[in-house]
Design a protein around this motif. Sequence first.
Motif, PDB file in Angstrom:
ATOM      1  N   THR A 172       2.682  -0.032  12.064  1.00 43.39           N
ATOM      2  CA  THR A 172       1.722  -1.120  12.273  1.00 43.39           C
ATOM      3  C   THR A 172       0.441  -0.866  11.497  1.00 43.39           C
ATOM      4  O   THR A 172      -0.151  -1.779  10.915  1.00 43.39           O
ATOM      5  CB  THR A 172       1.395  -1.273  13.765  1.00 43.39           C
ATOM      6  OG1 THR A 172       2.599  -1.379  14.519  1.00 43.39           O
ATOM      7  CG2 THR A 172       0.537  -2.510  14.012  1.00 43.39           C
ATOM      8  N   ALA A 173       0.012   0.407  11.478  1.00 42.40           N
ATOM      9  CA  ALA A 173      -1.254   0.753  10.852  1.00 42.40           C
ATOM     10  C   ALA A 173      -1.200   0.743   9.330  1.00 42.40           C
ATOM     11  O   ALA A 173      -2.155   0.330   8.672  1.00 42.40           O
ATOM     12  CB  ALA A 173      -1.720   2.124  11.343  1.00 42.40           C
ATOM     13  N   VAL A 174      -0.094   1.202   8.756  1.00 42.19           N
ATOM     14  CA  VAL A 174      -0.064   1.385   7.302  1.00 42.19           C
ATOM     15  C   VAL A 174       0.794   0.360   6.569  1.00 42.19           C
ATOM     16  O   VAL A 174       0.683   0.227   5.350  1.00 42.19           O
ATOM     17  CB  VAL A 174       0.430   2.805   6.930  1.00 42.19           C
ATOM     18  CG1 VAL A 174      -0.375   3.871   7.662  1.00 42.19           C
ATOM     19  CG2 VAL A 174       1.915   2.987   7.194  1.00 42.19           C
ATOM     20  N   GLY A 175       1.635  -0.372   7.307  1.00 39.33           N
ATOM     21  CA  GLY A 175       2.579  -1.279   6.649  1.00 39.33           C
ATOM     22  C   GLY A 175       1.922  -2.321   5.774  1.00 39.33           C
ATOM     23  O   GLY A 175       2.305  -2.518   4.613  1.00 39.33           O
ATOM     24  N   GLY A 176       0.912  -3.011   6.306  1.00 36.05           N
ATOM     25  CA  GLY A 176       0.241  -4.051   5.540  1.00 36.05           C
ATOM     26  C   GLY A 176      -0.480  -3.504   4.323  1.00 36.05           C
ATOM     27  O   GLY A 176      -0.445  -4.088   3.240  1.00 36.05           O
ATOM     28  N   GLY A 177      -1.115  -2.337   4.490  1.00 34.06           N
ATOM     29  CA  GLY A 177      -1.820  -1.720   3.370  1.00 34.06           C
ATOM     30  C   GLY A 177      -0.887  -1.270   2.263  1.00 34.06           C
ATOM     31  O   GLY A 177      -1.212  -1.376   1.077  1.00 34.06           O
ATOM     32  N   VAL A 178       0.299  -0.771   2.641  1.00 38.94           N
ATOM     33  CA  VAL A 178       1.281  -0.356   1.637  1.00 38.94           C
ATOM     34  C   VAL A 178       1.733  -1.556   0.809  1.00 38.94           C
ATOM     35  O   VAL A 178       1.796  -1.495  -0.425  1.00 38.94           O
ATOM     36  CB  VAL A 178       2.486   0.323   2.313  1.00 38.94           C
ATOM     37  CG1 VAL A 178       3.634   0.497   1.317  1.00 38.94           C
ATOM     38  CG2 VAL A 178       2.085   1.678   2.881  1.00 38.94           C
ATOM     39  N   VAL A 179       2.045  -2.663   1.499  1.00 42.89           N
ATOM     40  CA  VAL A 179       2.470  -3.872   0.776  1.00 42.89           C
ATOM     41  C   VAL A 179       1.348  -4.373  -0.127  1.00 42.89           C
ATOM     42  O   VAL A 179       1.577  -4.755  -1.279  1.00 42.89           O
ATOM     43  CB  VAL A 179       2.899  -4.970   1.770  1.00 42.89           C
ATOM     44  CG1 VAL A 179       3.227  -6.260   1.029  1.00 42.89           C
ATOM     45  CG2 VAL A 179       4.110  -4.509   2.574  1.00 42.89           C
ATOM     46  N   ARG A 180       0.120  -4.374   0.388  1.00 45.89           N
ATOM     47  CA  ARG A 180      -1.044  -4.791  -0.407  1.00 45.89           C
ATOM     48  C   ARG A 180      -1.174  -3.986  -1.686  1.00 45.89           C
ATOM     49  O   ARG A 180      -1.307  -4.540  -2.784  1.00 45.89           O
ATOM     50  CB  ARG A 180      -2.302  -4.619   0.442  1.00 45.89           C
ATOM     51  CG  ARG A 180      -3.620  -4.876  -0.291  1.00 45.89           C
ATOM     52  CD  ARG A 180      -4.778  -4.214   0.451  1.00 45.89           C
ATOM     53  NE  ARG A 180      -4.673  -2.765   0.421  1.00 45.89           N
ATOM     54  CZ  ARG A 180      -5.175  -1.965   1.365  1.00 45.89           C
ATOM     55  NH1 ARG A 180      -5.796  -2.466   2.414  1.00 45.89           N
ATOM     56  NH2 ARG A 180      -5.038  -0.654   1.260  1.00 45.89           N
ATOM     57  N   ASP A 181      -1.120  -2.669  -1.553  1.00 45.33           N
ATOM     58  CA  ASP A 181      -1.298  -1.808  -2.719  1.00 45.33           C
ATOM     59  C   ASP A 181      -0.162  -1.972  -3.727  1.00 45.33           C
ATOM     60  O   ASP A 181      -0.382  -1.960  -4.942  1.00 45.33           O
ATOM     61  CB  ASP A 181      -1.417  -0.350  -2.285  1.00 45.33           C
ATOM     62  CG  ASP A 181      -2.694  -0.082  -1.504  1.00 45.33           C
ATOM     63  OD1 ASP A 181      -3.628  -0.904  -1.599  1.00 45.33           O
ATOM     64  OD2 ASP A 181      -2.772   0.953  -0.809  1.00 45.33           O
ATOM     65  N   MET A 182       1.063  -2.116  -3.231  1.00 46.23           N
ATOM     66  CA  MET A 182       2.193  -2.299  -4.128  1.00 46.23           C
ATOM     67  C   MET A 182       2.094  -3.622  -4.882  1.00 46.23           C
ATOM     68  O   MET A 182       2.465  -3.714  -6.056  1.00 46.23           O
ATOM     69  CB  MET A 182       3.505  -2.227  -3.347  1.00 46.23           C
ATOM     70  CG  MET A 182       3.806  -0.837  -2.795  1.00 46.23           C
ATOM     71  SD  MET A 182       5.289  -0.786  -1.768  1.00 46.23           S
ATOM     72  CE  MET A 182       6.549  -1.189  -2.983  1.00 46.23           C
ATOM     73  N   MET A 183       1.557  -4.654  -4.215  1.00 47.65           N
ATOM     74  CA  MET A 183       1.428  -5.959  -4.855  1.00 47.65           C
ATOM     75  C   MET A 183       0.455  -5.935  -6.022  1.00 47.65           C
ATOM     76  O   MET A 183       0.592  -6.712  -6.970  1.00 47.65           O
ATOM     77  CB  MET A 183       0.997  -7.015  -3.832  1.00 47.65           C
ATOM     78  CG  MET A 183       2.082  -7.388  -2.836  1.00 47.65           C
ATOM     79  SD  MET A 183       1.521  -8.649  -1.652  1.00 47.65           S
ATOM     80  CE  MET A 183       1.398 -10.085  -2.718  1.00 47.65           C
ATOM     81  N   VAL A 184      -0.533  -5.043  -5.965  1.00 45.63           N
ATOM     82  CA  VAL A 184      -1.517  -4.963  -7.057  1.00 45.63           C
ATOM     83  C   VAL A 184      -1.280  -3.723  -7.922  1.00 45.63           C
ATOM     84  O   VAL A 184      -2.140  -3.309  -8.683  1.00 45.63           O
ATOM     85  CB  VAL A 184      -2.959  -4.970  -6.511  1.00 45.63           C
ATOM     86  CG1 VAL A 184      -3.257  -6.283  -5.815  1.00 45.63           C
ATOM     87  CG2 VAL A 184      -3.211  -3.792  -5.581  1.00 45.63           C
ATOM     88  N   ASN A 185      -0.102  -3.128  -7.759  1.00 46.64           N
ATOM     89  CA  ASN A 185       0.321  -2.012  -8.613  1.00 46.64           C
ATOM     90  C   ASN A 185      -0.549  -0.765  -8.457  1.00 46.64           C
ATOM     91  O   ASN A 185      -0.822  -0.055  -9.428  1.00 46.64           O
ATOM     92  CB  ASN A 185       0.335  -2.438 -10.087  1.00 46.64           C
ATOM     93  CG  ASN A 185       1.237  -1.564 -10.940  1.00 46.64           C
ATOM     94  OD1 ASN A 185       2.243  -1.040 -10.454  1.00 46.64           O
ATOM     95  ND2 ASN A 185       0.882  -1.382 -12.197  1.00 46.64           N
ATOM     96  N   ASP A 186      -0.984  -0.497  -7.220  1.00 43.39           N
ATOM     97  CA  ASP A 186      -1.707   0.735  -6.903  1.00 43.39           C
ATOM     98  C   ASP A 186      -0.796   1.667  -6.109  1.00 43.39           C
ATOM     99  O   ASP A 186       0.106   1.201  -5.391  1.00 43.39           O
ATOM    100  CB  ASP A 186      -2.950   0.444  -6.050  1.00 43.39           C
ATOM    101  CG  ASP A 186      -4.096  -0.126  -6.868  1.00 43.39           C
ATOM    102  OD1 ASP A 186      -4.052  -0.013  -8.106  1.00 43.39           O
ATOM    103  OD2 ASP A 186      -5.027  -0.701  -6.264  1.00 43.39           O
ATOM    104  N   VAL A 187      -1.040   2.969  -6.219  1.00 42.14           N
ATOM    105  CA  VAL A 187      -0.334   3.927  -5.367  1.00 42.14           C
ATOM    106  C   VAL A 187      -0.902   3.803  -3.954  1.00 42.14           C
ATOM    107  O   VAL A 187      -2.110   3.930  -3.760  1.00 42.14           O
ATOM    108  CB  VAL A 187      -0.522   5.375  -5.875  1.00 42.14           C
ATOM    109  CG1 VAL A 187       0.176   6.355  -4.938  1.00 42.14           C
ATOM    110  CG2 VAL A 187       0.010   5.515  -7.289  1.00 42.14           C
TER     111      VAL A 187
END
Length: 203
Positions: free
Chosen positions: A125-140
């Motif tokens: 719950t805590a990291v899922g949204g942030g992981v998707v966000r970062d992947m969408m903008v091509n960040d690690v």
Amino acid sequence: MEWFSAIGTAAFAVSGYLVGIRKRLDVLGILILAVVTAIGGGIMRDVLVNRVPRVFFDYTNLAVIAATVLLAWLLGLHRRRSRALEGLFVVADSLGLVAFSLTGAQVGLMFDLNAFGVVALGFITAVGGGVVRDMMVNDVPFILHRDFYGTVAIVVAGGLWLFDKLGWVGVWSLQLLFWLGLALRMLAHAREITLPKIGRREQ
């Protein structure tokens, strides 16, 4: 927990908004990042426990996201200097991380999961949204390399499981976990504390 959910949703909406500004996305791109960051982890959590995500039948979180993004725009965050935005991003992302660690772990307790299940739901719950966000903008994703990020989620969710077993879950214990988790995250960022890295650095 409703308050923690609202705090997490608003905080992650701000972090998604700020990433969109930093990446110079258009209006739709910024809105998509804000929404995905704010509700992505919760949707993953609900799928894992086989229930319809709340956002699909309750407009509360969407209203919080809309109000937060509108307020961020009215405050002119898109015109602030990059250094100020970076500091605001860290604070917003930290608030969302800790708040959603608690709400995710609470769902695990509601479903009477074991310690691993409770911590896993808090973590996702805590990291899922942030992981998707970062992947969408091509960040690690932060979780893989920065600031004790995932560790904080595990500590907070594990703390809630332990408090539940001891019969200590209440308003004060939840606030204690929230502020301790937030302090740990901010301290790790300020001191640049990370978990040990394995392997040689590329020349």
